[in-house]
Design a protein around this motif. Structure first.
Motif, PDB file in Angstrom:
ATOM      1  N   GLY B 167       1.228  -1.023  -0.321  1.00 18.38           N
ATOM      2  CA  GLY B 167      -0.224  -0.181  -0.693  1.00 18.38           C
ATOM      3  C   GLY B 167       0.593   1.484   0.312  1.00 18.38           C
ATOM      4  N   PRO B 168       0.283   2.575   0.397  1.00 18.64           N
ATOM      5  CA  PRO B 168      -1.620   2.331   0.844  1.00 18.64           C
ATOM      6  C   PRO B 168      -1.900   2.412  -0.826  1.00 18.64           C
ATOM      7  CG  PRO B 168      -0.074   4.841   0.487  1.00 18.64           C
ATOM      8  CD  PRO B 168       0.928   3.722   0.208  1.00 18.64           C
ATOM      9  N   PHE B 169      -3.079   2.127  -0.038  1.00 18.49           N
ATOM     10  CA  PHE B 169      -4.310   1.416  -1.216  1.00 18.49           C
ATOM     11  C   PHE B 169      -4.976   2.581  -1.362  1.00 18.49           C
ATOM     12  CE2 PHE B 169      -2.301  -2.574  -0.249  1.00 18.49           C
ATOM     13  CZ  PHE B 169      -1.832  -2.648  -2.010  1.00 18.49           C
ATOM     14  N   PRO B 170      -6.150   3.097  -2.737  1.00 18.73           N
ATOM     15  CA  PRO B 170      -6.672   4.036  -2.351  1.00 18.73           C
ATOM     16  C   PRO B 170      -8.370   4.155  -1.384  1.00 18.73           C
ATOM     17  CG  PRO B 170      -7.027   3.639  -4.579  1.00 18.73           C
ATOM     18  CD  PRO B 170      -5.652   2.454  -3.687  1.00 18.73           C
ATOM     19  N   TRP B 171      -8.501   2.156  -1.991  1.00 18.05           N
ATOM     20  CA  TRP B 171      -9.697   1.474  -1.008  1.00 18.05           C
ATOM     21  C   TRP B 171     -11.225   2.281  -1.904  1.00 18.05           C
ATOM     22  CZ3 TRP B 171      -8.448  -2.694   0.298  1.00 18.05           C
ATOM     23  CH2 TRP B 171      -7.484  -2.755   2.277  1.00 18.05           C
ATOM     24  N   LEU B 172     -11.959   3.103  -1.172  1.00 15.24           N
ATOM     25  CA  LEU B 172     -13.788   4.000  -1.737  1.00 15.24           C
ATOM     26  C   LEU B 172     -12.769   4.588  -2.852  1.00 15.24           C
ATOM     27  CD1 LEU B 172     -15.055   3.939   1.269  1.00 15.24           C
ATOM     28  CD2 LEU B 172     -15.380   1.705  -0.313  1.00 15.24           C
ATOM     29  N   ASN B 173     -11.943   5.417  -2.917  1.00 15.89           N
ATOM     30  CA  ASN B 173     -11.488   6.818  -3.696  1.00 15.89           C
ATOM     31  C   ASN B 173     -10.832   6.498  -4.835  1.00 15.89           C
ATOM     32  OD1 ASN B 173     -11.727   8.759  -1.728  1.00 15.89           O
ATOM     33  ND2 ASN B 173     -10.224   7.796  -0.100  1.00 15.89           N
ATOM     34  N   ASP B 174     -11.653   5.175  -5.425  1.00 12.57           N
ATOM     35  CA  ASP B 174     -10.797   4.457  -6.717  1.00 12.57           C
ATOM     36  C   ASP B 174     -11.507   3.958  -7.586  1.00 12.57           C
ATOM     37  OD1 ASP B 174      -8.039   4.126  -8.531  1.00 12.57           O
ATOM     38  OD2 ASP B 174      -8.972   2.424  -8.246  1.00 12.57           O
ATOM     39  N   LYS B 175     -11.896   4.374  -8.567  1.00 21.07           N
ATOM     40  CA  LYS B 175     -12.911   3.341  -8.962  1.00 21.07           C
ATOM     41  C   LYS B 175     -12.889   1.231  -9.268  1.00 21.07           C
ATOM     42  CE  LYS B 175     -11.252   4.287 -14.185  1.00 21.07           C
ATOM     43  NZ  LYS B 175     -11.721   5.136 -15.461  1.00 21.07           N
ATOM     44  N   HIS B 176     -11.329   1.217  -9.299  1.00 17.28           N
ATOM     45  CA  HIS B 176     -10.963  -0.024  -9.451  1.00 17.28           C
ATOM     46  C   HIS B 176     -11.066  -0.529  -7.740  1.00 17.28           C
ATOM     47  CE1 HIS B 176     -10.203   0.705 -13.994  1.00 17.28           C
ATOM     48  NE2 HIS B 176      -9.423   1.580 -13.338  1.00 17.28           N
ATOM     49  N   TRP B 177     -11.020   0.106  -7.314  1.00 17.84           N
ATOM     50  CA  TRP B 177     -10.435  -0.943  -5.808  1.00 17.84           C
ATOM     51  C   TRP B 177     -12.285  -0.463  -4.721  1.00 17.84           C
ATOM     52  CZ3 TRP B 177      -6.976  -2.876  -2.648  1.00 17.84           C
ATOM     53  CH2 TRP B 177      -5.665  -2.889  -3.692  1.00 17.84           C
ATOM     54  N   ALA B 178     -12.787   0.719  -6.222  1.00 16.61           N
ATOM     55  CA  ALA B 178     -14.211   0.342  -4.783  1.00 16.61           C
ATOM     56  C   ALA B 178     -15.138  -0.946  -4.850  1.00 16.61           C
ATOM     57  CB  ALA B 178     -15.108   1.989  -5.653  1.00 16.61           C
ATOM     58  N   MET B 179     -15.715  -1.119  -5.725  1.00 14.93           N
ATOM     59  CA  MET B 179     -16.779  -2.532  -6.029  1.00 14.93           C
ATOM     60  C   MET B 179     -15.464  -3.386  -5.069  1.00 14.93           C
ATOM     61  SD  MET B 179     -19.522  -2.876  -6.492  1.00 14.93           S
ATOM     62  CE  MET B 179     -20.019  -2.427  -7.620  1.00 14.93           C
ATOM     63  N   PRO B 180     -14.652  -4.086  -5.149  1.00  8.94           N
ATOM     64  CA  PRO B 180     -14.251  -4.772  -4.580  1.00  8.94           C
ATOM     65  C   PRO B 180     -13.797  -4.346  -2.799  1.00  8.94           C
ATOM     66  CG  PRO B 180     -12.686  -5.094  -5.745  1.00  8.94           C
ATOM     67  CD  PRO B 180     -13.464  -3.186  -5.816  1.00  8.94           C
ATOM     68  N   SER B 181     -13.891  -3.208  -2.391  1.00  8.17           N
ATOM     69  CA  SER B 181     -13.836  -3.331  -1.677  1.00  8.17           C
ATOM     70  C   SER B 181     -15.458  -2.999  -0.814  1.00  8.17           C
ATOM     71  CB  SER B 181     -13.421  -1.530  -0.927  1.00  8.17           C
ATOM     72  OG  SER B 181     -11.838  -1.673  -1.850  1.00  8.17           O
ATOM     73  N   LEU B 182     -16.585  -2.582  -1.398  1.00  6.74           N
ATOM     74  CA  LEU B 182     -17.507  -2.906  -0.779  1.00  6.74           C
ATOM     75  C   LEU B 182     -18.213  -4.580  -0.792  1.00  6.74           C
ATOM     76  CD1 LEU B 182     -18.290  -0.075  -1.376  1.00  6.74           C
ATOM     77  CD2 LEU B 182     -20.216  -0.379  -2.773  1.00  6.74           C
ATOM     78  N   VAL B 183     -17.141  -5.807  -1.999  1.00  6.83           N
ATOM     79  CA  VAL B 183     -18.494  -7.170  -1.257  1.00  6.83           C
ATOM     80  C   VAL B 183     -17.528  -7.224  -0.568  1.00  6.83           C
ATOM     81  CG1 VAL B 183     -17.827  -9.094  -3.162  1.00  6.83           C
ATOM     82  CG2 VAL B 183     -17.609  -7.301  -4.240  1.00  6.83           C
ATOM     83  N   LEU B 184     -16.242  -7.048  -0.220  1.00  4.59           N
ATOM     84  CA  LEU B 184     -15.134  -7.859   0.855  1.00  4.59           C
ATOM     85  C   LEU B 184     -16.185  -7.381   2.459  1.00  4.59           C
ATOM     86  CD1 LEU B 184     -12.687  -8.932   1.482  1.00  4.59           C
ATOM     87  CD2 LEU B 184     -11.211  -6.609   1.877  1.00  4.59           C
ATOM     88  N   ALA B 185     -16.575  -6.331   2.675  1.00  3.15           N
ATOM     89  CA  ALA B 185     -17.344  -5.484   3.533  1.00  3.15           C
ATOM     90  C   ALA B 185     -18.566  -6.281   3.756  1.00  3.15           C
ATOM     91  CB  ALA B 185     -17.476  -3.953   3.830  1.00  3.15           C
ATOM     92  N   ALA B 186     -19.319  -6.330   2.586  1.00  3.47           N
ATOM     93  CA  ALA B 186     -20.307  -7.257   2.447  1.00  3.47           C
ATOM     94  C   ALA B 186     -19.900  -8.741   3.181  1.00  3.47           C
ATOM     95  CB  ALA B 186     -21.228  -6.764   1.386  1.00  3.47           C
ATOM     96  N   THR B 187     -19.712  -9.229   2.543  1.00  2.00           N
ATOM     97  CA  THR B 187     -18.917 -10.511   3.405  1.00  2.00           C
ATOM     98  C   THR B 187     -18.922 -10.824   3.938  1.00  2.00           C
ATOM     99  OG1 THR B 187     -17.503 -10.914   0.528  1.00  2.00           O
ATOM    100  CG2 THR B 187     -17.741 -12.408   2.320  1.00  2.00           C
ATOM    101  N   TRP B 188     -18.399  -9.838   5.033  1.00  2.00           N
ATOM    102  CA  TRP B 188     -17.927  -9.548   6.382  1.00  2.00           C
ATOM    103  C   TRP B 188     -19.219  -9.688   7.130  1.00  2.00           C
ATOM    104  CZ3 TRP B 188     -18.977  -6.104  10.409  1.00  2.00           C
ATOM    105  CH2 TRP B 188     -18.018  -6.564  11.272  1.00  2.00           C
TER     106      TRP B 188
END
Lengths: 460, 316
Positions: B167-188
């Motif tokens: 990292g550091p990773f942009p997480w929600l602040n990047d169009k490529h990272w945003a959706m996987p970040s959402l899925v990770l949280a939803a899975t948890w």
């Protein structure tokens, strides 16, 4: 046993019926209280102090004394985008409610608030409102539907005086040009590690603020021809320049931090927590920064949004009072009386100003935040004189703004499909802040098509 | 008398009796009590579920702001939705979310349940730990994850990953990272419930099957492949379709995390419906909102039918 079960079932069914009957809405115009007209109005924010409720009750009693045929019922109210539409559609709003300037045009176009044009002369100063702010409550037919009520503001540049000092900048000399904003943002970011400049980008606030930036550079988001037909001009040069400015700060200077999902609430939170050096928002946001986010007044500074180029101006905003479209004539007349008394009375006489201000003081709300005239400069000046003993905000730290806003040109929001225009611009701002290779021209062209589609629909 | 003749005769008797007598018979057999018992739930469901569904179906063909009179507009709302430039994006994003949720969110609970079923001690504790995220209110968990996802170098995840040189990773602040970040949280947030379902199914697998497999020399992976998974097949097919239906209606995560951004990278169908109804247009676009809801409901109904038809043989 069987009889017992049957009895139980009957009791269950009856209780349900009674519960539903209890849920049925009460009739507002029920002349139950000695034939008085029952008027429901916006009261205080939820969670206000007992003292504030007592002051409000005094005002209600005073109003009812002068208007013995009206019974006023106040309802705790806080305008929230997420619940307002549902309340409006469900008919659960009071007869008199508050809406932000940004929503006036859309609600009027949707025929969701009452026309008060014929009652204009009933307001203080015979309805001689400051035309610059009254127009927010006017429909495309030129009729008045909502009344400017409070918190009339122009958008300003809010800055953190502490961070300015830490970066070696003079907090009494805030930036006056966009180049100076950029230089200050870089200095703050380099010296402190926090974002030098923050920008809203979500829930239509990205569109709202890029419109502010556009106006400040002399551009406009819509043009309206002689027939009243609006055309989207989101791809104008000033918007492009504003987006290029953000791109430079974000990708060349790296002075905007790492959060690009701010909306109105979260950017206030970040600023109050010392995570933003500067940002643009309404001049009245000080109240939220102190009240809701615990900001220390000492760190606060307010300056003008830099105005550059011909036809540049400051985007204005505020709160309108509106009346339910379902209100009958008698309710509308009573509502006009209440709006005149409660919201506008403070500009008419000292007693009204003091009563209104004492509620704010009782609630611990900042008093003396700069505002723009609802009627005339003279009326505002009188009001400011009357409330002077109660002022509890650092007015000196707002001088860079208050000394210049009076002479600045106030520019109205895009008149047709305002929120849709902002919604179309949100993704453009987000793209510029999150994608180094964002193609501004292509993004604006796409947003323009989306906005025009909504405008055409609204005008069809 | 043959035993099969009895019901036929009863039916004939009932059909010959007059209506008041049939009513009396129904009453004597407790029909009224049953109806009165069911009445509250019928009224509640009717008033708060079926009636709104019917109203929504009607509104899909109307122009209404729920205040003035509604006007019939035929298929205009459907046309408006289908020609909306955001519609293909929302469709793609919803499909992408469903796919990621399938890749990340489907095997994780299964693996967790299998591992937990192998643990003899402290299984209860692991179950509680797995289920705990489900108990946390969704809005709270989203706000928590939003804090973790801070894109700054000092953000929680970025600090942790920084220790191992990532990292550091942009997480929600990047169009490529945003959706996987959402899925990770939803899975948890959602895996715990599925783990419990799998665990219950796993515990019901007869121990003799595993013993027989062990006698045949099967290791852990062969036991899972040849015993566990075939026994779980029915449950797996059900949870899969439930997950597909749930992910097609994903709203909470994109709404609270990103509002559909950045640059519409997480705009989903449900978020679009919400925006039509309660977003930019201040609640005036109920027609397109209900039209899109109707389209989604019809699509999911057809999809479920096809799914069950295709998998009917497999799950037995």
């Amino acid at each position: 046993m069987k009889t017992y079960i049957k009895g139980l079932a009957v009791v269950g069914a009856l209780s349900l019926a009674v519960s539903f009957a209890a849920c049925s809405p009460a009739n507002n115009d029920d002349p139950g209280d000695s034939g008085k007209l029952n008027l429901t109005v916006v009261g205080l924010l939820p969670g206000s102090t007992e003292e504030a409720y007592a002051r409000l009750a005094e005002q209600v009693a005073d109003f009812e004394k002068s208007n013995p045929d009206i019974k006023v019922t106040t309802v705790d109210y806080e305008w929230k985008a997420t619940t307002f539409a549902a309340d409006l559609a469900g008919g659960t709003l009071p007869d008199v409610f508050e809406i932000p300037f940004t929503d006036g045009k859309t609600l009027i176009a949707n025929n969701q608030i009452a026309n008060v044009n014929d009652l204009l002369a009933e307001f203080p100063y015979k309805g001689a409102f400051n035309e610059g702010v009254l127009q927010y409550g006017k429909g495309s037919d030129g009729q008045v539907y909502a009344i400017p009520a409070k918190s009339i503001y122009g958008v300003g540049l809010h800055y953190n005086r502490d961070l300015f000092t830490q970066a070696g900048l003079d907090p009494d000399q805030p930036p006056a040009t966009w180049d100076e904003v950029r230089t200050a943002a870089k200095a703050i970011s380099d010296a402190t590690g926090v974002a030098g400049f923050c920008q809203m980008a979500q829930s239509n606030t990205g569109g709202w603020q890029i419109t502010v930036d556009t106006y400040a550079r002399g551009g406009r988001m819509e043009t309206v021809d002689a027939d009243g037909k609006a055309t989207a001009t989101l791809d104008n040069d000033a918007t492009k320049a504003s987006l290029e400015f953000l791109k430079e700060l974000r990708w060349t200077d790296n002075s905007m931090g790492a959060n690009f999902t701010y909306d109105w609430g979260s950017i206030n939170q970040a600023f109050a927590a010392g995570q933003c050096g500067m940002y643009t928002s309404g001049q009245d946001v000080y109240v939220n920064l102190v009240d809701a986010n615990g900001m220390s007044p000492d760190i606060y500074g307010l300056a003008m949004v830099p105005l550059e180029g011909a036809d540049s101006g400051v985007l204005g905003g505020g709160t309108l009072a509106a009346i339910s479209v379902n209100a009958d004539d008698a309710t509308k007349a009573a509502a006009v009386k209440w709006i005149s008394y409660f919201y506008l009375g403070r500009y008419v006489d000292q007693a009204g100003a003091v009563a209104y201000t004492e509620i704010a003081v009782a609630n611990g709300t900042p008093v003396g935040v700069p505002e723009l005239p609802i009627f005339s400069d003279a009326a505002l000046k009188d009001y400011q004189t009357w409330i002077e003993p109660y002022i509890n905000v650092p007015v000196d730290q707002m001088t860079p703004f208050t000394s210049q806003i009076g002479s600045a040109k106030l520019v109205n929001e895009p008149p047709v499909s305002t929120q849709d225009v902002y919604a179309a611009l949100d993704p453009v701002v987000q793209a510029v802040l999150t994608d180094q290779n964002a193609d501004i021209d292509a993004l604006l062209a796409e947003a323009n098509v989306a906005a025009q589609r909504e405008i055409d629909r609204a005008q069809s | 008398m043959k035993r099969s003749e009895q019901p036929v005769r009863d039916a004939a008797t009932v059909s010959q009796t007059r209506l008041p007598e049939r009513f009396k018979l129904w009453f004597r057999k407790g029909g009224l009590s049953a109806l009165l018992f069911a009445l509250p739930i019928i009224v509640v469901f009717g008033g708060f579920s079926w009636w709104p569904i019917l109203r929504a179906m009607v509104m899909a063909f109307q122009d209404t702001n729920l205040i003035g009179d509604a006007t019939w507009v035929g298929l205009d709302n459907f046309r408006w939705v289908l020609t909306d430039p955001d519609f293909p994006k929302a469709l793609r994003n919803t499909g992408y979310f469903a796919l990621l949720a399938l890749i990340i969110g489907f095997p994780i609970p299964l693996i967790g349940a299998v591992l937990m079923s192998e643990v003899k001690k402290l299984r209860g504790l692991f179950s509680v730990l797995a289920y705990l995220p489900v108990v946390i209110p969704p809005v709270v968990s989203v706000l928590l994850w939003k804090f973790f996802y801070d894109g700054a170098r000092t953000g929680v995840f970025n600090t942790l990953l920084g220790h191992i040189g990532l990292g550091p990773f942009p997480w929600l602040n990047d169009k490529h990272w945003a959706m996987p970040s959402l899925v990770l949280a939803a899975t948890w947030a959602g895996a715990g419930a599925t783990v419990i379902i799998y665990l219950a199914a796993l515990i019901s697998v007869p121990a003799e099957l595993y013993e027989a497999a062990e006698l045949d020399g099967a290791g852990i992976w062969r036991k899972i492949w040849h015993v566990t998974l075939p026994k779980l097949r029915g449950v797996l097919f059900i949870t899969l379709i439930l997950q597909i239906i749930a992910t097609a209606q994903v709203f909470l995560e994109p709404y609270l995390f990103t509002g559909g951004g950045p640059n519409k990278a997480t705009l989903t169908i449900l978020l679009m419906i919400y925006n039509y109804a309660f977003g930019a247009s201040l609640g005036a676009d109920y027609g397109p909102a209900t039209a899109l809801s109707l389209m989604l409901a019809v699509f999911l109904a057809i999809f479920s039918l096809i799914y069950f038809r295709l998998t009917r043989g497999w799950s037995q």
